[in-house]
Design a protein around this motif. Structure first.
Motif, PDB file in Angstrom:
ATOM      1  N   VAL A 167      39.727  33.399  47.100  1.00 53.00           N
ATOM      2  CA  VAL A 167      40.299  34.723  47.710  1.00 53.00           C
ATOM      3  C   VAL A 167      39.198  35.501  48.555  1.00 53.00           C
ATOM      4  O   VAL A 167      39.410  36.156  49.309  1.00 53.00           O
ATOM      5  CB  VAL A 167      40.984  35.442  46.346  1.00 53.00           C
ATOM      6  CG1 VAL A 167      41.227  36.888  47.048  1.00 53.00           C
ATOM      7  CG2 VAL A 167      42.121  34.848  45.806  1.00 53.00           C
ATOM      8  N   THR A 168      38.066  35.311  47.825  1.00 54.83           N
ATOM      9  CA  THR A 168      36.866  36.000  48.359  1.00 54.83           C
ATOM     10  C   THR A 168      36.477  35.744  49.733  1.00 54.83           C
ATOM     11  O   THR A 168      36.458  36.549  50.671  1.00 54.83           O
ATOM     12  CB  THR A 168      35.481  35.891  47.411  1.00 54.83           C
ATOM     13  OG1 THR A 168      35.768  36.401  46.257  1.00 54.83           O
ATOM     14  CG2 THR A 168      34.348  36.706  47.972  1.00 54.83           C
ATOM     15  N   ALA A 169      36.635  34.470  50.037  1.00 60.90           N
ATOM     16  CA  ALA A 169      36.529  34.098  51.254  1.00 60.90           C
ATOM     17  C   ALA A 169      37.516  34.618  52.433  1.00 60.90           C
ATOM     18  O   ALA A 169      37.170  34.727  53.353  1.00 60.90           O
ATOM     19  CB  ALA A 169      36.603  32.553  51.382  1.00 60.90           C
ATOM     20  N   GLU A 170      38.665  34.736  52.033  1.00 62.90           N
ATOM     21  CA  GLU A 170      39.773  35.189  52.561  1.00 62.90           C
ATOM     22  C   GLU A 170      39.454  36.663  52.749  1.00 62.90           C
ATOM     23  O   GLU A 170      39.828  37.269  54.094  1.00 62.90           O
ATOM     24  CB  GLU A 170      41.231  35.089  51.924  1.00 62.90           C
ATOM     25  CG  GLU A 170      41.509  33.575  51.974  1.00 62.90           C
ATOM     26  CD  GLU A 170      42.588  33.556  51.061  1.00 62.90           C
ATOM     27  OE1 GLU A 170      43.563  34.465  50.371  1.00 62.90           O
ATOM     28  OE2 GLU A 170      43.078  32.036  50.610  1.00 62.90           O
ATOM     29  N   LEU A 205      40.677  41.982  44.141  1.00 65.16           N
ATOM     30  CA  LEU A 205      40.711  40.606  44.510  1.00 65.16           C
ATOM     31  C   LEU A 205      39.406  39.982  44.392  1.00 65.16           C
ATOM     32  O   LEU A 205      39.623  38.622  43.714  1.00 65.16           O
ATOM     33  CB  LEU A 205      41.381  40.415  45.658  1.00 65.16           C
ATOM     34  CG  LEU A 205      42.907  40.752  45.971  1.00 65.16           C
ATOM     35  CD1 LEU A 205      43.164  40.683  47.510  1.00 65.16           C
ATOM     36  CD2 LEU A 205      43.777  39.704  45.271  1.00 65.16           C
ATOM     37  N   VAL A 206      38.552  40.451  44.772  1.00 69.89           N
ATOM     38  CA  VAL A 206      37.143  39.887  44.837  1.00 69.89           C
ATOM     39  C   VAL A 206      36.621  39.584  43.248  1.00 69.89           C
ATOM     40  O   VAL A 206      35.995  38.527  43.011  1.00 69.89           O
ATOM     41  CB  VAL A 206      35.927  40.509  45.609  1.00 69.89           C
ATOM     42  CG1 VAL A 206      34.785  40.128  45.450  1.00 69.89           C
ATOM     43  CG2 VAL A 206      36.515  40.624  47.161  1.00 69.89           C
ATOM     44  N   ASP A 209      38.418  37.105  41.508  1.00 66.57           N
ATOM     45  CA  ASP A 209      38.022  35.681  41.934  1.00 66.57           C
ATOM     46  C   ASP A 209      36.705  35.308  41.418  1.00 66.57           C
ATOM     47  O   ASP A 209      36.616  34.150  41.233  1.00 66.57           O
ATOM     48  CB  ASP A 209      38.001  35.645  43.461  1.00 66.57           C
ATOM     49  CG  ASP A 209      37.661  34.418  44.197  1.00 66.57           C
ATOM     50  OD1 ASP A 209      38.419  33.177  43.693  1.00 66.57           O
ATOM     51  OD2 ASP A 209      37.229  34.219  44.922  1.00 66.57           O
ATOM     52  N   LEU A 210      35.593  36.048  41.725  1.00 67.77           N
ATOM     53  CA  LEU A 210      34.313  35.718  41.325  1.00 67.77           C
ATOM     54  C   LEU A 210      34.078  35.537  39.779  1.00 67.77           C
ATOM     55  O   LEU A 210      33.150  34.853  39.262  1.00 67.77           O
ATOM     56  CB  LEU A 210      33.368  36.724  41.699  1.00 67.77           C
ATOM     57  CG  LEU A 210      33.139  36.859  43.250  1.00 67.77           C
ATOM     58  CD1 LEU A 210      32.296  38.078  43.889  1.00 67.77           C
ATOM     59  CD2 LEU A 210      32.846  35.506  43.935  1.00 67.77           C
ATOM     60  N   ALA A 211      35.167  36.047  39.066  1.00 65.75           N
ATOM     61  CA  ALA A 211      34.987  36.129  37.485  1.00 65.75           C
ATOM     62  C   ALA A 211      34.775  34.741  36.910  1.00 65.75           C
ATOM     63  O   ALA A 211      34.051  34.314  36.065  1.00 65.75           O
ATOM     64  CB  ALA A 211      35.776  36.729  36.920  1.00 65.75           C
TER      65      ALA A 211
END
Length: 427
Positions: A167-170, A205-206, A209-211
């Motif tokens: 998601v982070t990439a998106e 969202l970021v 996702d990163l968690a």
């Protein structure tokens, strides 16, 4: 942006990248954004590079990250005074609201790298969230800590990588379609753009996702150690619980891995070569630097190899005596570590053959550019030791095993330009 308090003690926290109000140069107050940027503090080749950057613009970031004065305390005081003056004059101004910053670097050869700049929660090594792969030199950590204390700021982001493609990439890709906050091209040919992500939904969202991810320190081991030192000095919660990083997803944007070379002050090439007699094979390489580095790469495919320079020629040093390695290389770590060129350089050559202390700036310098290393060696009668880079997967595998590589073993890049966004801890 933080997870619920009742779960913090038990849930794996992973990467926590918090938004912050970035300090950025007012483009109307400086000659150009390119003229106030710099490579990271440890990549600036002194003294030529430093003087060049200082003269590029009176507000160049090197006046903060590498202040020049007679004593360590005078240097940190100078940096703090300079930062206060630039803030008072409006040379640096804070963005109106906190955000994460999408940062893009590209060149005309087709290289494209994008990542997120934010304030990362400083975790303990036992958490396994941020993986170092190199040891640090305590005097450098002390110097960086004094500078951060004096300025109460993170002046440049360190570089972390993770394996994501989620998601982070998106979010990053969507953001990069918008109008950038800034765009500039530095003299090395790199184009830089910066955007701010401030939407609460995108920030959430970021974070989610990163968690689930851990990160590898690609560049900035000393700054990460500094963050950890300063966090321990301040009761939590405080702004010192976080440190400025650039986080790059290497599934989407693979980094380039290059070597860091050594300059051995006061050791003439003839003396260095004489000490290798009977211990390594030495071959004179009658080629210009680019072709000599190809010769080094070819030899490194079959074993440990180095290229010595400083006397107007190149000397390939390879095929070490196996008994010598058995006597000098520690056996308490994996074979992948014992066979690294950097391990053999530090454990065998520096310590046992040349007797050069690896943590003494009076005896050794670490330089990222091969040509600059050779030029400096030829200029002062020293020995340049040129290295072949190690592969990223080797670095990551060792880091996951908790095994650190010898200091300054790798140079991941491209590195973020310093001066595009800073973090003031009192904002």
């Amino acid at each position: 942006m933080n997870t619920a308090g009742h779960s913090e003690a038990t849930a794996p926290r992973g990467l926590e990248l918090a938004p912050f109000r970035g300090l950025r140069y007012d483009p109307d107050r400086v000659g150009s954004l390119a003229a106030v940027t710099s490579p990271p503090y440890d990549v600036v080749v002194r003294p030529d590079g430093l003087h060049h950057l200082q003269s590029a613009d009176p507000y160049n970031i090197v006046r903060l990250i590498l202040p020049q004065a007679g004593t360590p305390s005078a240097r940190t005081e100078q940096a703090a005074d300079t930062l206060r003056r630039w803030l008072a004059e409006g040379v640096l101004t804070a963005d109106p609201e906190p955000g994460l910053y999408v940062y893009e670097q590209c060149d005309d050869a087709g290289m494209l790298q994008r990542g997120l700049i934010g304030a990362l929660r400083v975790s303990d090594p036992s958490e396994g969230v941020v993986l170092p792969h190199e040891d640090v030199m305590p005097p450098v950590v002390a110097e960086r800590a004094a500078l951060m204390r004096a300025t109460s700021a993170n002046l440049e982001p360190l570089l972390l990588t993770y394996r994501g493609n989620g998601v982070t990439a998106e979010v990053i890709e969507r953001t990069a379609e918008r109008t950038a906050l800034l765009s500039t091209t530095t003299e090395d040919g790199f184009h830089h753009r910066l955007w701010s992500v401030t939407d609460p939904a995108e920030l959430a969202l970021v974070q989610s996702d990163l968690a689930g991810h851990q990160a590898l320190i690609a560049d900035g081991h000393h700054r990460w150690a500094t963050y950890r030192l300063l966090r321990a000095e301040h009761p939590s919660p405080s702004p010192w619980d976080h440190g400025l990083v650039l986080l790059v997803d290497t599934v989407r944007y693979p980094l380039r891995v290059r070597a860091i070379h050594r300059l051995l002050h006061g050791l003439p090439v003839a003396e260095a070569l004489s000490a290798l007699d009977g211990l390594f094979r030495v071959t004179r390489v009658e080629k210009p630097l680019p072709e000599a580095l190809v010769t080094l790469a070819d030899s490194a495919c079959t074993g440990n190899a180095f290229l010595l320079a400083g006397d107007g020629a190149f000397h390939l040093v390879d095929r070490p005596d196996q008994d010598l390695l058995a006597r000098t290389v520690p056996t308490d770590r994996p074979a992948a570590w014992r066979t690294l060129d950097a391990t053999v350089l530090h454990a065998t050559l520096l310590e046992h053959v040349w007797h050069v202390p690896e943590d003494s700036p009076a005896h050794i310098a670490y330089i990222h550019d091969a040509g600059a290393t050779v030029a400096k060696a030829e200029g002062d009668g020293s020995t340049a030791v040129l290295m072949h880079p190690v592969r990223e997967e080797v670095v990551r595998d060792l880091a996951r095993q908790g095994v650190t590589m010898p200091r300054k073993s790798t140079s991941f890049g491209p590195k973020p330009a310093s001066g595009l966004v800073l973090r003031a801890l009192d904002l």
